[in-house]
Design an enzyme around this catalytic site. Structure first.
Site, PDB file in Angstrom:
ATOM      1  N   HIS A  19       4.656   0.280   0.030  1.00 17.54           N
ATOM      2  CA  HIS A  19       5.441  -0.517   0.961  1.00 17.54           C
ATOM      3  C   HIS A  19       4.609  -1.675   1.499  1.00 17.54           C
ATOM      4  CE1 HIS A  19       3.585   2.741   3.321  1.00 17.54           C
ATOM      5  NE2 HIS A  19       3.556   1.892   4.334  1.00 17.54           N
TER       6      HIS A  19
ATOM      7  N   ASP B  34       0.531   5.105   1.674  1.00 15.65           N
ATOM      8  CA  ASP B  34      -0.213   5.585   2.838  1.00 15.65           C
ATOM      9  C   ASP B  34      -1.386   6.492   2.469  1.00 15.65           C
ATOM     10  OD1 ASP B  34       1.228   4.239   4.795  1.00 15.65           O
ATOM     11  OD2 ASP B  34       2.722   5.836   4.975  1.00 15.65           O
TER      12      ASP B  34
ATOM     13  N   HIS C 270       0.827  -1.198   0.000  1.00 18.35           N
ATOM     14  CA  HIS C 270       0.000   0.000   0.000  1.00 18.35           C
ATOM     15  C   HIS C 270       0.863   1.250   0.000  1.00 18.35           C
ATOM     16  CE1 HIS C 270       0.998  -0.546   4.249  1.00 18.35           C
ATOM     17  NE2 HIS C 270       0.737   0.743   4.429  1.00 18.35           N
TER      18      HIS C 270
ATOM     19  N   ARG D 298       4.857   6.757  13.413  1.00 19.11           N
ATOM     20  CA  ARG D 298       4.881   7.368  12.082  1.00 19.11           C
ATOM     21  C   ARG D 298       4.365   8.800  12.113  1.00 19.11           C
ATOM     22  NH1 ARG D 298       0.758   5.062   7.827  1.00 19.11           N
ATOM     23  NH2 ARG D 298      -0.488   6.754   8.702  1.00 19.11           N
TER      24      ARG D 298
END
Length: 315
Positions: free
Chosen positions: A265, A117, A115, A282
């Site tokens: 990623h 983000d 995916h 994150r």
């Protein structure tokens, strides 16, 4: 002069960056050196850093304005609403012990975990910065793929064709998150849907990149369901080719900084059977609205742009 050094670690993507302490404000030349390296290598790795929530956010601000933690996160760390904590235990505490089983059932293929983000937002994050606080001794690696290289790997006629396509990206509604669960209610109560170009023109480099991903892309628009499945499978097979990827081994203090406009990623799949802890934090940077080769911008279908003041609707 900047002491930043950049060393590529794979043929198409990824570089180690040394000579920089991310916990301190960086000189302008170091910021520019890192920005240029990000554009070239797509994901940068900084090893052995000493960051906490505040210094991670301060580092991120040198490259853009941070978003809220996540469109569906209503409980980020106190005083640090930009931090999204990735830890299975956190989700189990919030949504119950069955959350992990529901998540595992949805991971039915190698493709599915890849995916980019929050592409269900009309303005997906420009970049993501992930810091490891706790990392297991074995397992838990993350992989990235270069979506510019994947686009360039297509034949010229196929590139010309996919340049014309658009796709719906969705978070909630059509996906299975355990019908009736609190998590499903939260996702559907904060529905995010946007239509993006299948090929995105990078706003800073001008490069063209595939902008579909198995994690959020629901279907191609203006084609049949069968055509959509087959075309997306073709593109997913291209963007997950091993030669376009890099794999990163986490240790506490390691940081990854990636261009979310040019990469996808894959989160690790090798930890569910192990009794280990893995906690990462994150920060994402507010992104612009994607533009395709024809100059058309993405379209908002449901939800709101992903910004610093994102508010989660109660369920």
């Amino acid at each position: 002069m900047s002491n930043v050094s950049v060393r590529p670690v794979a043929g198409h993507i990824g570089a180690d960056v040394d000579g920089v302490d991310l916990s301190r404000p960086l000189p302008a030349e170091s910021v520019e050196r890192i920005r240029q390296a990000l554009h070239r290598h797509k994901v940068l790795f900084f090893r052995g850093q000493r960051l906490d929530h505040a210094t991670q956010i301060a580092f991120a601000r040198q490259f853009g304005e941070p978003t809220h933690a996540h469109p569906h996160d209503d409980a980020p760390p106190v005083d640090h609403p930009q931090i999204f904590t990735i830890d299975p235990r956190r989700f189990e505490e919030r949504y119950g012990a069955g959350f992990r089983d529901e998540y595992r059932r949805r991971q039915y293929s190698y493709f599915d975990g890849w995916h980019t983000d929050v592409t269900a937002a009309v303005n997906p994050p420009a970049a993501s910065i992930l810091r490891a606080e706790v990392a297991p001794d074995i397992g838990g690696d993350t992989q990235w793929t270069n979506l510019v290289a994947a686009y360039q790997g297509l034949s010229a006629p196929v590139r010309a064709f996919v340049d014309t396509l658009r796709a719906e990206h969705r978070y909630g509604g059509a996906r299975e998150f355990g019908a009736g669960s609190e998590y499903a209610r939260r996702i559907d109560g904060n529905l995010l849907v946007a239509v993006h170009p299948v090929v995105r023109v990078h706003p800073e480099t001008g490069e063209r990149a595939l902008f579909v991903n198995p994690g959020f892309t629901s279907h191609l628009v203006d084609v049949s369901a069968a055509e959509s499945r087959r075309l997306l499978d073709l593109l997913y097979a291209e963007l997950t080719r091993p030669e376009y990827t890099v794999r990163f081994r986490w240790e506490p203090g390691h940081v990854a900084f990636w261009d979310n406009r040019a990469t996808a990623h894959l989160a690790p799949r090798d930890l569910e059977h192990l009794d280990v802890a893995r906690t990462l934090h994150r920060v994402t940077l507010i992104g612009d609205v994607p533009v395709g080769p024809d100059g058309r911008e993405s379209e908002l279908v449901h939800g709101r742009p992903f910004t610093a003041d994102r508010v989660v609707n109660p369920v």
